[in-house]
Design a protein around this motif. Structure first.
Motif, mmCIF file in Angstrom:
data_model
loop_
_atom_site.group_PDB
_atom_site.id
_atom_site.type_symbol
_atom_site.label_atom_id
_atom_site.label_comp_id
_atom_site.label_asym_id
_atom_site.label_seq_id
_atom_site.Cartn_x
_atom_site.Cartn_y
_atom_site.Cartn_z
ATOM 1 N N TRP A 23 0.821 -1.210 0.000
ATOM 2 C CA TRP A 23 0.000 0.000 0.000
ATOM 3 C C TRP A 23 0.860 1.269 0.000
ATOM 4 O O TRP A 23 0.377 2.348 0.332
ATOM 5 C CB TRP A 23 -0.939 -0.036 1.205
ATOM 6 C CG TRP A 23 -1.782 -1.273 1.195
ATOM 7 C CD1 TRP A 23 -2.880 -1.517 0.411
ATOM 8 C CD2 TRP A 23 -1.574 -2.461 1.969
ATOM 9 N NE1 TRP A 23 -3.373 -2.771 0.656
ATOM 10 C CE2 TRP A 23 -2.595 -3.379 1.608
ATOM 11 C CE3 TRP A 23 -0.646 -2.839 2.930
ATOM 12 C CZ2 TRP A 23 -2.698 -4.641 2.179
ATOM 13 C CZ3 TRP A 23 -0.730 -4.101 3.506
ATOM 14 C CH2 TRP A 23 -1.752 -4.982 3.129
ATOM 15 N N GLY A 24 2.124 1.117 -0.390
ATOM 16 C CA GLY A 24 3.004 2.274 -0.523
ATOM 17 C C GLY A 24 3.498 2.790 0.821
ATOM 18 O O GLY A 24 3.468 2.101 1.838
ATOM 19 N N CYS A 167 4.586 -3.203 11.160
ATOM 20 C CA CYS A 167 3.612 -2.128 11.017
ATOM 21 C C CYS A 167 3.690 -1.164 12.186
ATOM 22 O O CYS A 167 4.395 -1.387 13.174
ATOM 23 C CB CYS A 167 2.194 -2.692 10.882
ATOM 24 S SG CYS A 167 1.605 -3.552 12.353
ATOM 25 N N GLY A 168 2.915 -0.108 12.090
ATOM 26 C CA GLY A 168 2.790 0.893 13.133
ATOM 27 C C GLY A 168 1.919 2.008 12.609
ATOM 28 O O GLY A 168 1.988 2.355 11.434
ATOM 29 N N TYR A 176 3.138 -0.330 6.677
ATOM 30 C CA TYR A 176 2.530 -1.656 6.600
ATOM 31 C C TYR A 176 3.355 -2.494 5.630
ATOM 32 O O TYR A 176 3.126 -2.464 4.419
ATOM 33 C CB TYR A 176 1.071 -1.559 6.140
ATOM 34 C CG TYR A 176 0.229 -0.655 7.003
ATOM 35 C CD1 TYR A 176 -0.371 -1.128 8.164
ATOM 36 C CD2 TYR A 176 0.061 0.692 6.666
ATOM 37 C CE1 TYR A 176 -1.129 -0.288 8.972
ATOM 38 C CE2 TYR A 176 -0.693 1.537 7.467
ATOM 39 C CZ TYR A 176 -1.281 1.035 8.623
ATOM 40 O OH TYR A 176 -2.021 1.868 9.415
ATOM 41 N N LEU A 177 4.325 -3.222 6.172
ATOM 42 C CA LEU A 177 5.221 -4.036 5.358
ATOM 43 C C LEU A 177 4.869 -5.504 5.508
ATOM 44 O O LEU A 177 4.449 -5.959 6.579
ATOM 45 C CB LEU A 177 6.675 -3.809 5.783
ATOM 46 C CG LEU A 177 7.178 -2.358 5.796
ATOM 47 C CD1 LEU A 177 8.631 -2.312 6.237
ATOM 48 C CD2 LEU A 177 7.006 -1.720 4.427
ATOM 49 N N VAL A 187 -7.454 -6.191 -1.960
ATOM 50 C CA VAL A 187 -7.243 -5.593 -0.633
ATOM 51 C C VAL A 187 -6.670 -4.189 -0.852
ATOM 52 O O VAL A 187 -5.458 -3.980 -0.749
ATOM 53 C CB VAL A 187 -6.284 -6.447 0.218
ATOM 54 C CG1 VAL A 187 -6.288 -5.966 1.670
ATOM 55 C CG2 VAL A 187 -6.645 -7.928 0.152
ATOM 56 N N PRO A 188 -7.502 -3.211 -1.167
ATOM 57 C CA PRO A 188 -6.990 -1.890 -1.558
ATOM 58 C C PRO A 188 -6.444 -1.064 -0.408
ATOM 59 O O PRO A 188 -5.700 -0.113 -0.634
ATOM 60 C CB PRO A 188 -8.215 -1.215 -2.184
ATOM 61 C CG PRO A 188 -9.382 -1.884 -1.555
ATOM 62 C CD PRO A 188 -8.972 -3.310 -1.333
ATOM 63 N N ARG A 189 -6.813 -1.415 0.841
ATOM 64 C CA ARG A 189 -6.323 -0.701 2.013
ATOM 65 C C ARG A 189 -5.643 -1.679 2.958
ATOM 66 O O ARG A 189 -5.949 -2.881 2.932
ATOM 67 C CB ARG A 189 -7.486 0.009 2.735
ATOM 68 C CG ARG A 189 -8.096 1.142 1.930
ATOM 69 C CD ARG A 189 -9.269 1.769 2.656
ATOM 70 N NE ARG A 189 -10.371 0.812 2.815
ATOM 71 C CZ ARG A 189 -11.266 0.546 1.883
ATOM 72 N NH1 ARG A 189 -11.189 1.145 0.694
ATOM 73 N NH2 ARG A 189 -12.229 -0.311 2.103
ATOM 74 N N PRO A 190 -4.745 -1.195 3.813
ATOM 75 C CA PRO A 190 -4.025 -2.112 4.705
ATOM 76 C C PRO A 190 -4.965 -2.981 5.528
ATOM 77 O O PRO A 190 -5.833 -2.480 6.242
ATOM 78 C CB PRO A 190 -3.227 -1.162 5.604
ATOM 79 C CG PRO A 190 -3.009 0.053 4.769
ATOM 80 C CD PRO A 190 -4.267 0.208 3.965
ATOM 81 N N ASP A 191 -4.815 -4.286 5.395
ATOM 82 C CA ASP A 191 -5.592 -5.260 6.150
ATOM 83 C C ASP A 191 -4.831 -6.577 6.127
ATOM 84 O O ASP A 191 -4.762 -7.241 5.086
ATOM 85 C CB ASP A 191 -6.989 -5.429 5.547
ATOM 86 C CG ASP A 191 -7.862 -6.371 6.369
ATOM 87 O OD1 ASP A 191 -7.377 -6.910 7.387
ATOM 88 O OD2 ASP A 191 -9.029 -6.584 5.995
ATOM 89 N N PHE A 192 -4.257 -6.965 7.243
ATOM 90 C CA PHE A 192 -3.470 -8.193 7.307
ATOM 91 C C PHE A 192 -4.339 -9.432 7.473
ATOM 92 O O PHE A 192 -3.873 -10.549 7.246
ATOM 93 C CB PHE A 192 -2.479 -8.117 8.475
ATOM 94 C CG PHE A 192 -1.415 -7.053 8.319
ATOM 95 C CD1 PHE A 192 -1.050 -6.580 7.065
ATOM 96 C CD2 PHE A 192 -0.774 -6.536 9.423
ATOM 97 C CE1 PHE A 192 -0.064 -5.613 6.919
ATOM 98 C CE2 PHE A 192 0.221 -5.567 9.295
ATOM 99 C CZ PHE A 192 0.582 -5.112 8.048
#
Length: 204
Positions: A23-24, A167-168, A176-177, A187-192
């Motif tokens: 997500w950049g 993450c943090g 979000y790595l 999954v367009p937004r951070p979601d693990f």
């Protein structure tokens, strides 16, 4: 495919990187992992090069993902049929650990003695003078058997599904790595918590 070797000595284990940013984001601290196994369970080592990791959360199963956090999500089955566990830890170390068959609905806090996870945290400098913090912990087979009916300890040749995260989201630059890639169209937004995005690992 990452190989989980039959050893708990970090010198024997394969090095993996947590260096993808689906997500950049510009903040991408260097993070890595090693995973082995023994008669007790999976042994996980996580390291991140950060000078002053945020670690505000102190209560078990608190929202550690808002701190500087390293995480190991895994399903002890190749087809995800056994659900998945999510180990999330900050640098205190404080542990959040849940289990469930699905991503969100019906997940529960794992009830297991904290001392059985053998959690350790160190903050050191490497040979090049770079500051890092490192976690190690055990994911016991016995804990998995409590939550998965008929579970047997994994053996050589078995495949699990997993992903690892750094993450943090507060008091620092959000990041979000991941170790394995995500399909960002799905999954367009951070979601693990998307287990079908977990990679494959094989026990050697």
């Amino acid at each position: 495919m990452y190989t989980i070797r039959h050893s708990i000595d970090p010198a024997d284990l394969e090095l993996g990187r947590i260096d993808l940013a689906p997500w950049g984001g510009e903040y991408r601290p260097e993070a890595m992992y090693k995973i082995g196994y023994s008669d007790r369970g999976l042994q996980v080592y996580l390291r991140c090069y950060e000078v002053d990791p945020v670690a505000d959360v102190l209560e078990r199963n608190g929202n550690v993902c808002r701190d500087s956090c390293m995480e190991f999500f895994f399903s002890p089955s190749a087809d995800l049929s056994n659900g998945y566990f999510n180990f999330e830890l900050n640098a205190n170390p404080t542990l959040l650990l849940h289990y469930g068959l699905t991503a969100r609905v019906g997940r529960c806090c794992v009830e297991w003695p904290i001392e059985d996870f053998d959690i350790t945290v160190t903050k050191k400098f490497d040979d090049f003078g770079r500051r890092y913090w490192q976690l190690s912990f055990t994911a016991p087979w016995a804990m998995m058997a409590k939550y998965i009916p008929g579970f047997e300890p994994l053996k050589s040749g078995d495949i699990i599904r997993a992903n690892l995260y750094k993450c943090g989201s507060t008091r620092q630059t959000s990041h979000y790595l991941t170790a394995f890639p995500f399909d960002t169209e799905k999954v367009p937004r951070p979601d693990f918590h998307v287990p079908d995005q977990f990679g494959q690992m094989i026990l050697g």
